[in-house]
Design a protein around this motif. Sequence first.
Motif, mmCIF file in Angstrom:
data_model
loop_
_atom_site.group_PDB
_atom_site.id
_atom_site.type_symbol
_atom_site.label_atom_id
_atom_site.label_comp_id
_atom_site.label_asym_id
_atom_site.label_seq_id
_atom_site.Cartn_x
_atom_site.Cartn_y
_atom_site.Cartn_z
ATOM 1 N N HIS A 257 48.623 35.607 46.757
ATOM 2 C CA HIS A 257 47.604 36.583 47.147
ATOM 3 C C HIS A 257 47.980 37.932 46.554
ATOM 4 O O HIS A 257 49.154 38.319 46.555
ATOM 5 C CB HIS A 257 47.514 36.705 48.674
ATOM 6 C CG HIS A 257 46.486 37.718 49.094
ATOM 7 N ND1 HIS A 257 45.158 37.393 49.248
ATOM 8 C CD2 HIS A 257 46.574 39.053 49.329
ATOM 9 C CE1 HIS A 257 44.484 38.489 49.554
ATOM 10 N NE2 HIS A 257 45.315 39.511 49.614
ATOM 11 N N LEU A 258 46.979 38.647 46.077
ATOM 12 C CA LEU A 258 47.248 39.950 45.464
ATOM 13 C C LEU A 258 46.279 40.992 46.019
ATOM 14 O O LEU A 258 45.059 40.761 46.049
ATOM 15 C CB LEU A 258 47.054 39.831 43.945
ATOM 16 C CG LEU A 258 47.401 41.077 43.133
ATOM 17 C CD1 LEU A 258 48.908 41.351 43.177
ATOM 18 C CD2 LEU A 258 46.958 40.895 41.677
ATOM 19 N N HIS A 259 46.867 42.127 46.454
ATOM 20 C CA HIS A 259 46.015 43.257 46.864
ATOM 21 C C HIS A 259 45.833 44.140 45.634
ATOM 22 O O HIS A 259 46.806 44.693 45.112
ATOM 23 C CB HIS A 259 46.674 44.025 48.012
ATOM 24 C CG HIS A 259 45.758 45.052 48.596
ATOM 25 N ND1 HIS A 259 44.632 44.715 49.309
ATOM 26 C CD2 HIS A 259 45.767 46.406 48.536
ATOM 27 C CE1 HIS A 259 44.002 45.812 49.678
ATOM 28 N NE2 HIS A 259 44.662 46.855 49.209
ATOM 29 N N LEU A 260 44.612 44.248 45.149
ATOM 30 C CA LEU A 260 44.332 44.923 43.879
ATOM 31 C C LEU A 260 43.157 45.897 44.068
ATOM 32 O O LEU A 260 41.988 45.541 43.826
ATOM 33 C CB LEU A 260 43.998 43.847 42.827
ATOM 34 C CG LEU A 260 44.014 44.270 41.369
ATOM 35 C CD1 LEU A 260 45.413 44.700 40.925
ATOM 36 C CD2 LEU A 260 43.535 43.116 40.479
ATOM 37 N N PRO A 261 43.448 47.117 44.513
ATOM 38 C CA PRO A 261 42.365 48.065 44.813
ATOM 39 C C PRO A 261 41.544 48.403 43.565
ATOM 40 O O PRO A 261 42.117 48.731 42.534
ATOM 41 C CB PRO A 261 43.117 49.317 45.301
ATOM 42 C CG PRO A 261 44.463 48.828 45.710
ATOM 43 C CD PRO A 261 44.769 47.684 44.794
ATOM 44 N N PHE A 262 40.196 48.277 43.660
ATOM 45 C CA PHE A 262 39.387 48.680 42.492
ATOM 46 C C PHE A 262 38.693 50.021 42.719
ATOM 47 O O PHE A 262 38.266 50.672 41.791
ATOM 48 C CB PHE A 262 38.404 47.571 42.059
ATOM 49 C CG PHE A 262 37.150 47.415 42.869
ATOM 50 C CD1 PHE A 262 37.116 46.576 43.960
ATOM 51 C CD2 PHE A 262 35.989 48.094 42.520
ATOM 52 C CE1 PHE A 262 35.946 46.411 44.706
ATOM 53 C CE2 PHE A 262 34.823 47.943 43.246
ATOM 54 C CZ PHE A 262 34.800 47.097 44.354
ATOM 55 N N GLN A 263 38.524 50.422 43.964
ATOM 56 C CA GLN A 263 38.015 51.756 44.375
ATOM 57 C C GLN A 263 36.555 52.015 44.033
ATOM 58 O O GLN A 263 35.798 52.452 44.873
ATOM 59 C CB GLN A 263 38.894 52.895 43.842
ATOM 60 C CG GLN A 263 40.377 52.777 44.148
ATOM 61 C CD GLN A 263 40.739 52.770 45.615
ATOM 62 O OE1 GLN A 263 39.871 52.681 46.494
ATOM 63 N NE2 GLN A 263 42.003 52.822 45.956
#
Length: 371
Positions: A257-263
């Motif tokens: 699992h990856l937390h990848l903020p795109f905003q």
Amino acid sequence: MEYKSIYIKTFGCQMNDRDSEALLGLFLDRGYIIATNPQEARVIFVNTCSVRKHAEDRAISFLGTLKKLYNEKPPVIGVIGCMAKYQGRRLIEKMPHLSIICSPSRLYHLPEYVEKVKNFGVKIIDTDDTQREEAFYESSFLLDKDHAQVVISTGCSNYCSYCVVPYVRGNLRLRKPQKIIEEVKRFIERGVKKITLLGQNVNDYVYKEENIDFVQLLEKIASIKEIKEIDFITSHPKNTSPRLFKVMAEYPNIKKHLHLPFQSGSDRILKLMNRGYTQKDYLLLVEDFYKIVEGSLSTDVIVGFPTERKKDFLKTKEVLEKVKFKYAYIFKYSPRPNTEAAKLTDDIPNSEKERRHKILLNLQKNISSLI
Ligand code: SF4
């Protein structure tokens, strides 16, 4: 014998949670016990967050409630964390029941500061921004005996235009790979099975003296067979790469699992945010992640950034629809002190921010229910 008890109230992110835990360890090593509520404590710290105005308001309100504990035998009350760094002396001026203000870089000195307050009745304000002492992490005290959070870096030098972190936590500073691995091993000896590596942007970790970057550090830690699960937070899309995904896929103990903020999904807004990628870059990265890791993603989104028009918002909505995140943290923009974005007019009315926020929340709720 003097009754030594400590209570820490923590606001904000996992980094603050870990700082509070390490700080408790320092005090426990000096004979303190943990109080279950502020009424029973002789030392109280409020670990604050300045990332959003709402978190600051909650901390101020909590600090106000502590005033009633300030009677004939007052506890030592201190404010630590991001708000301490940026408000400094003003906090003590507004709230004279506080004795200590201490920035995140200087937490190791708190036991000594508490002694000074107790012995000499002084007030201490330390908002210096220096490299943290390694000894801060040495107690190995954990609130959850199965799960250790290990800080790999502090601060951030990315200067995303809306973000206060570089101003309150300082520029990026790295811990030595050896020190990180030693801390992980200390936890393993205590029976810990799960490790979370923490940094504002873990992919910025490049320890040049030893030629070790984040992917190599992760591999070294994942190779320790006693660790059953490793994850890490946070990854910035601009320097997250398929090389990281390959390592995630290769090691069974790295969480898929990856937390990848795109905003934002709008290239124009992303540029104003100083994020360093486009919607297309982000979606290509996601494609690689799903192909290589076959895992799940989560993200952070900001709605109502200055000048965000309907077509910008629809681009953001499009990313949520395409990527199908497991979950997403969706925030309404609020200007933060010192940041570049705070110089722009906050021109999206709150009612419109609310509306956009609600649309994305409902959309994500539907997507999450199907995953
Ligand atoms: S990467 Fe950007 S959003 Fe994240 S902490 Fe650094 S400046 Fe803030």
